[in-house]
Write a protein that holds these residues in place. Structure first.
Motif, PDB file in Angstrom:
ATOM      1  N   SER A 142      -1.230   1.175  -8.702  1.00  0.00           N
ATOM      2  CA  SER A 142      -1.059  -0.207  -8.236  1.00  0.00           C
ATOM      3  C   SER A 142      -0.752  -1.146  -9.400  1.00  0.00           C
ATOM      4  O   SER A 142      -0.618  -2.353  -9.210  1.00  0.00           O
ATOM      5  N   THR A 165       0.835  -1.210   0.000  1.00  0.00           N
ATOM      6  CA  THR A 165       0.000   0.000   0.000  1.00  0.00           C
ATOM      7  C   THR A 165       0.864   1.251   0.000  1.00  0.00           C
ATOM      8  O   THR A 165       0.563   2.243  -0.678  1.00  0.00           O
ATOM      9  N   ASP A 187       2.127   1.734  -3.462  1.00  0.00           N
ATOM     10  CA  ASP A 187       1.036   2.282  -4.286  1.00  0.00           C
ATOM     11  C   ASP A 187       0.978   3.803  -4.154  1.00  0.00           C
ATOM     12  O   ASP A 187       0.873   4.530  -5.151  1.00  0.00           O
TER      13      ASP A 187
END
Length: 289
Positions: A199, A190, A193
């Motif tokens: 992503s 995450t 990202d």
């Protein structure tokens, strides 16, 4: 030099700092006759000085030659100074150290320096929001310890059409979020990202190798991670190219301790003017050699 000495880095730290410092001198010299207000922004400014880990022996004082002058202080040393300097750091002790050095060694420039104690992302967003970019040009140096910098802050810099960015991309930290079999760590993934603004990188972090013989003699495909530091460097550059209208220099500078590729120093230009960004990229390529 007075002030707090941080403990991090090694020879690669000096190489990084020399590269950025060389660009700053070339930048202010090239623009000194133009009407723009010139800004230098250090989003993760630190204390103003550092030493390599393990350099100080117990019971002995560190030799002054072993102390590395930080990016913020080097920016104050360029022959043609900037009109304004913004030094940001989350630690009050680092801000206090910077103020001490500036007040004692750069009194003639102290009225040009401002300080903020913010998360680097917040500092960059504030900068982009309050600056009149029609009358200003800036060099922004972003040198995080890890995956703190979010792509939204880089997008804001790109939207100014007036910023030259030096970004130390934490490619090793990104690579560490991918396991050997191509699986992505939940929390770390995450963070990647947010750092890359996408992503999609997850789709190609691993590849099938030649089939190998399994337990019962059946040929089975083997999945192997391909997303190393160099791989993430390429992804980061491509992402920056998607938002910086002036372009991104392909020749990044790989940096790290003991030959490890931990970071990639990348240059991006927000100015869409061909004349301006051609000059900026030419100067950046020269100091990256």
């Amino acid at each position: 030099m007075t002030g707090r000495v941080q403990e991090f880095g090694s020879k690669h730290t000096e190489r990084k700092l020399k590269t950025v410092h060389s660009y700053l001198g070339a930048f202010t010299t090239a623009l000194k006759k133009q009407a723009f207000e010139l800004l230098y922004v250090d989003a993760c400014a630190g204390s103003g000085a550092s030493k390599a880990k393990g350099d100080e022996k117990q019971g002995q004082l560190l030799d002054v030659d072993e102390i590395t002058v930080g990016s913020a202080i080097r920016a104050l040393q360029v022959d043609t100074p900037f009109d304004k300097y913004l030094f940001n750091d989350k630690k009050q002790s680092n801000i206090n150290s910077l103020k001490s050095i500036v007040d004692s060694q750069f009194k003639d420039l102290s009225d040009r320096v401002s300080y903020s104690k913010l998360d680097a992302n917040a500092a960059l967003l504030d900068l982009c929001r309050i600056t009149n970019w029609k009358k200003s040009r800036a060099v922004v140096f972003v040198d995080p310890f890890g995956l703190q910098i979010e792509f939204s802050a880089l997008q804001a810099l790109a939207n100014t059409n007036a910023v030259d960015l030096w970004y130390l991309v934490p490619v090793h930290a990104m690579s560490r979020q991918v396991k050997k079999d191509g699986g992505v760590l939940k929390d770390g993934g995450t963070s990647v990202d947010k750092a890359l603004g996408t992503s999609r990188w997850r789709e190609t972090v691993a590849a099938e190798e030649e089939e190998t013989e399994g337990l019962f003699g059946k040929l089975e495909p083997s999945i192997k991670k391909v997303a190393n530091a160099e791989w993430f460097e390429r992804v980061a550059i491509d992402q920056l190219k998607s938002i910086f209208k002036g372009g991104v220099v392909d020749e990044a500078l790989p940096l790290g301790r003991n030959g490890l590729h931990e970071f990639s120093l990348v240059f991006a230009c927000a100015n869409p003017s061909v004349k301006a960004n051609d000059l900026a990229k030419k100067l950046a390529k020269a100091v990256l050699k």
